[in-house]
Design an enzyme around this catalytic site. Structure first.
Site, PDB file in Angstrom:
ATOM      1  N   GLU A 125       0.819  -1.223   0.000  1.00  9.96           N
ATOM      2  CA  GLU A 125       0.000   0.000   0.000  1.00  9.96           C
ATOM      3  C   GLU A 125       0.849   1.268   0.000  1.00  9.96           C
ATOM      4  O   GLU A 125       0.452   2.281   0.554  1.00  9.96           O
ATOM      5  CB  GLU A 125      -0.951   0.024   1.222  1.00  9.96           C
ATOM      6  CG  GLU A 125      -2.039  -1.006   1.183  1.00  9.96           C
ATOM      7  CD  GLU A 125      -3.134  -0.781   2.233  1.00  9.96           C
ATOM      8  OE1 GLU A 125      -2.872  -0.067   3.217  1.00  9.96           O
ATOM      9  OE2 GLU A 125      -4.242  -1.300   2.057  1.00  9.96           O
ATOM     10  N   GLU A 151      -6.876  -7.080  -0.959  1.00 11.48           N
ATOM     11  CA  GLU A 151      -7.499  -6.933   0.362  1.00 11.48           C
ATOM     12  C   GLU A 151      -8.929  -6.495   0.189  1.00 11.48           C
ATOM     13  O   GLU A 151      -9.202  -5.328  -0.059  1.00 11.48           O
ATOM     14  CB  GLU A 151      -6.780  -5.882   1.221  1.00 11.48           C
ATOM     15  CG  GLU A 151      -5.464  -6.347   1.754  1.00 11.48           C
ATOM     16  CD  GLU A 151      -4.911  -5.403   2.805  1.00 11.48           C
ATOM     17  OE1 GLU A 151      -5.674  -4.594   3.360  1.00 11.48           O
ATOM     18  OE2 GLU A 151      -3.705  -5.493   3.064  1.00 11.48           O
TER      19      GLU A 151
END
Ligand SMILES: *[C@@H]1O[C@H](CO)[C@@H](O)[C@H](O)[C@H]1NC(C)=O
Ligand SMILES: *[C@@H]1O[C@H](CO)[C@@H](O)[C@H](O)[C@H]1NC(C)=O
Ligand SMILES: *[C@@H]1O[C@H](CO)[C@@H](O)[C@H](O)[C@H]1NC(C)=O
Ligand SMILES: *[C@@H]1O[C@H](CO)[C@@H](O)[C@H](O)[C@H]1NC(C)=O
Ligand SMILES: *[C@@H]1O[C@H](CO)[C@@H](O)[C@H](O)[C@H]1NC(C)=O
Ligand SMILES: CC(=O)N[C@H]1CO[C@H](CO)[C@@H](O)[C@@H]1O
Length: 827
Positions: free
Chosen positions: A177, A246
């Site tokens: 991320e 995710e």
């Protein structure tokens, strides 16, 4: 002989080398075949090795193809170049358990994990290295990151666990991320990502590398999406398949927060829509959230429970209907694998926000039907529609009509037709104890004389330091102590005096001359606060002792490593006399530091601690106090919890195993919950919360492997704030009742999870109202006694399959509205 062995060995290696993982713009390919892949996150240190096989097996039975995990650097390398891969940290054993179950693995090495894990998974010693800046082109950082990443890859390679070696791991991840926060790092961030890609690629793992949320991921890194919804995501390269690393099945919890719930309907919808729009890989974050044992919770203020409202609950029980419904969805998606990954895609707009997405191959088609309102769906399905037959969809439509729920191939993006049971979990008292609510306690005080009365630590400095720098994350506790002298006639002493502390400590406890004058913690979501309380100072020497307590180090954000923790100052004594105020700044006084508490150093949490414990006048509401008791393990195999209601804040151990920080005194605010939860519309973390006005976390997970079945187990509590241990008791968490709310012409299976169904508490066929636990009859009902019918079919059985037809229950007249069977069965 030697050459024969050589040949045999080659043959074996060749057999094991069979799996080639690659990709094209459509999907991950395994041995040349495009795949629909469903994966679920299970973090190995958040359960125990004894739990892993069951969790992974349940993942497989729930329709997963793969298990995903991060690797937790600070857990494995708590001290530089000293490693721990034992017990819960046995990464290789976890990966082999995945392999044994026949599933694939997704290894997100990071090594930045975020994950609501202490310091995002980075060791604090790394922060304390000279010139260190995390996650950018910083030589010291890159060297350490490469060293750890290389070591993990080498370990995994040595065990032949990459698919390229015949092992289960089909994907590896570098960084995590970073795209979300890279702006502040500027050009250095961009070159860092290129360096990460080259470094990873050079490790030659033989499977694709992914970089999630990284729009500028350099080829051949696959850039993937994280979020509640990823249907609008487009990878940064036409040769990268659409992948979702995710998909948040729920949300995490913070102290002071409520229980988050993401409805099954919304999770299922987001996945279906992702596949409708070309996605081919989906990973649930989390599939099993588990527990932040010991000091592993991130922060600040992440709770010990990391349940996440995931398909498997904290203890590994099926979270129904989420688990069962997603299983049905996975079956459908797998049945569509060929068309979804090889089919030509077309869409048809029916108007009124109704549309179809059709995947067609020579062999057949799959179709996603999408409407905004149920009524449109019913129209689409109920009119023997020319459009459907023109589309060649009638065969699918007929199947749909028979089952009305997620039929093979014709896929309705409407989840009001769930045919999965809901399970209501209950806590059962510990039957192994005669009277489970009266445990016999002993106690002892935490010895703090050195710190409270003498202000004596281990090192001194005329500067206020960050907790990370002094403590190196060796303990939650750090003392800051100084002495202040006042002359008899000091102008301060005639005044009202207070002590003011400018603090970024997660929790601050303030003592003056041994007396506790007050405590404070930051408000939810804030780091910084000013403590000020009246304090009495005397002429001569005064000791100021500040005890600060971490509740999980920051785990997210640009430059998160430098978010201050501790007392940054100023610290001052304030004297007030009417309008006159004088301030004495103590910030550059000589401060004495001490990391940790005596009781921890003396290992009072160990079962066999030689120190004296007293059974006499066990105190209630006493701060900084150790409590100890023994208990019998609950019989059977059901998951065990300890109810810590009545306690304040502290740490708990069972047989010397740290089960995490507890803080049942932290009550969540009473607003923001509602009895009904509408799954329609976009989910956000505050939607559909429960547990308002209750302790944030009352029950704490005690894995079975921490317990002995013969003889006494020991529970030790270290209580900081003051609490009452007399209510503490052990319980098991089991399925209490199961419910279903099913439209007619469906089949519903009820299961009590290895127990038998003991009674039917409610059953009505017609238009019943309410939810599991609170069903009521509606305005229409079948003429036959539904409770009697279901008692015959289900009571005494572990599971039963119910055919829901109007004839069976006595054809109610519900004025044309869809008829449903609502049922609650007691386990
Ligand atoms: C990591 O660094 C140490 C020296 O600090 C070195 O001995 C070791 O070989 C390195 N490991 C890897 C995998 O590069
Ligand atoms: C997709 O459409 C193209 C062009 O009409 C056709 O050549 C191809 O065979 C189709 N592919 C499949 C899998 O049906
Ligand atoms: C307290 O500290 C914060 C940050 O460390 C700073 O921004 C603030 O100005 C300080 N407050 C006072 C009253 O000095
Ligand atoms: C000191 O505080 C007390 C109680 O808050 C107040 O009644 C009194 O007036 C104060 N005295 C001075 C000198 O400020
Ligand atoms: C515990 O002690 C604190 C401070 O001494 C007091 O404010 C609180 O009311 C006490 N709680 C109970 C339950 O006795
Ligand atoms: C990619 C994505 O969906 N990101 C979202 C994830 O959830 C957070 C918190 O709710 C949102 O702010 C992001 O936009």
């Amino acid at each position: 002989m030697a050459s024969l062995r050589f040949i045999l060995c080659c043959v074996l290696v060749n057999c094991a080398c069979a799996t080639i993982v690659s990709h094209d713009g459509r999907a991950i390919t395994i041995d040349g075949h495009r795949r629909v892949l469903l994966s679920g996150s299970i973090h190995y240190p958040r359960s125990t090795p004894e739990m892993w096989p069951d969790l992974i097996k349940k993942g497989k039975e729930g329709g997963l193809d793969a298990i995903e995990t991060y690797v937790f650097w600070n857990a494995h390398e708590p001290t530089r170049r000293q490693y721990d891969f034992s017990g819960k940290l046995d990464l290789i054993r976890f990966l082999k358990t995945i392999q044994d179950e026949g599933l694939y693995g997704v290894l997100r090495i990071g090594p930045y994990a975020c994950a609501e894990w202490n310091y995002g998974g980075f060791p604090v010693w790394l922060h304390n290295m000279p010139g260190m800046v995390f996650r950018t082109t910083n030589k010291a950082y890159m060297d350490e990151m490469q060293n750890f990443t290389t070591m993990i890859v080498d370990m995994v390679k040595k065990e032949k666990l990459f698919a390229s070696q015949g092992g289960p791991i089909i994907l590896a991840q570098i960084e995590n991320e970073y795209g979300n926060i890279m702006g502040p790092y500027g050009e250095a961030g961009k070159s860092y990502i290129k360096w990460c890609a080259n470094m990873a690629q050079a490790l030659d793992v033989g499977v694709p590398w992914i970089m999630c949320q990284q729009n500028d991921a350099p080829q051949p890194m696959l850039n993937t999406c994280n979020g509640f919804y990823c249907d609008n995501f487009t990878p940064n390269n036409p040769n990268t398949p659409k992948m979702w690393t995710e998909n948040w099945t729920g949300w995490f919890k913070q102290w002071g927060g409520k229980n988050p719930h993401r409805t099954t309907e919304d999770v299922a919808f987001s996945v279906a829509r992702f596949f409708q729009r070309g996605g081919t890989f989906n990973n649930y974050y989390m599939y099993h959230g588990g527990t932040n044992f010991d000091r592993t919770a991130g922060g600040p203020y992440i709770t010990t429970s990391y349940d996440y409202d995931a398909p498997l609950d904290e203890y590994g029980n099926l979270n129904q209907p989420k688990y069962g419904h997603l299983k049905q969805l996975h079956d459908v998606l797998h049945s569509m694998e060929k068309t979804l990954t090889y089919g030509n895609i077309s869409t048809i707009d029916f108007g009124n926000s109704a549309s179809a997405t059709i995947y067609t191959t020579q062999e057949g088609s799959s179709c996603f039907l999408e409407t905004e309102m149920k009524i449109q769906m019913q129209q689409l399905v109920s009119e023997e529609n020319l459009m459907l037959s023109q589309l060649g969809l009638l065969p699918f439509y007929r199947i749909a009509k028979q089952r009305l729920i997620t039929p093979p191939r014709l896929f309705l993006l409407d989840f009001s037709f769930i045919t999965t049971q809901t399970s209501m979990m209950v806590k059962k008292p510990n039957e192994a104890e005669e009277d489970p609510s009266t445990l016999k306690w002993s106690w002892r005080p935490e010895n703090m004389d050195n710190f409270l009365l003498r202000g004596k630590g281990e090192s001194t400095n005329t500067q206020l330091f960050d907790q990370k720098v002094v403590s190196n994350d060796q303990s939650d506790y750090l003392w800051y102590m100084t002495t202040v002298k006042f002359r008899k006639r000091d102008p301060f002493l005639g005044k009202n005096m207070s002590l003011r502390v400018n603090s970024t400590a997660h929790v601050l406890r303030v003592f003056v001359n041994g007396k506790h004058i007050g405590s404070q913690h930051a408000e939810n979501g804030k780091f910084h606060y000013i403590f000020e309380k009246d304090a009495k100072f005397k002429s001569g020497r005064n000791v100021i002792s500040l005890l600060i307590i971490t509740v999980g180090l920051q785990n997210y954000g640009a430059f998160f490593e430098s978010v201050p923790v501790g007392i940054t100052g100023p610290i001052s004594i304030i004297g007030r006399n009417g309008d006159e105020t004088i301030v004495k700044d103590l910030s550059s006084h000589k401060w004495s530091y001490k990391t940790g508490l005596n009781g921890f150093e003396n290992k009072l949490f160990k079962t066999e601690s030689p120190s004296k414990w007293s059974f006499q006048s066990v105190p209630l509401n006493r701060t900084m106090t150790w409590y100890k008791t023994t208990f019998k393990a609950p019989l059977g195999n059901d998951p065990v919890v300890v109810d810590l209601l009545g306690l304040g804040k502290g740490t708990a151990w069972v047989n010397g195993n740290n089960i995490g920080r507890y803080w049942p005194a932290f009550i969540s605010s009473s607003d923001g919950c509602s009895a009904k939860c509408n799954y329609r519309g976009a989910y956000y973390a505050e939607k559909c919360q429960t547990n308002c006005g209750e302790p944030t976390q009352r029950w704490y997970n005690v894995p079975r492997s921490f317990l002995i079945t013969e003889g006494d187990n020991t529970l030790v509590l270290f209580e900081e704030m003051g609490g009452n241990p007399s209510l503490v008791n052990f319980q098991t968490t089991i399925v209490g009742s199961v419910c279903a709310n099913v439209y007619e012409k469906n089949v519903i299976e009820l299961s009590c999870d290895r127990k038998t169904i003991s009674a039917i508490k409610f059953a009505s066929f017609g238009n019943p109202d309410g939810n599991c636990g609170s069903f009521v009859k509606g305005t229409c009902e079948g003429s036959k006694n539904a409770v009697d019918i279901l008692t015959k079919e289900c009571v005494g059985k572990e599971k039963c399959s119910i055919d829901v037809t109007a004839e069976k229950f006595g054809v109610p007249d519900c004025s044309g509205a869809a008829r449903r069977l609502a049922i609650e069965a007691i386990c």
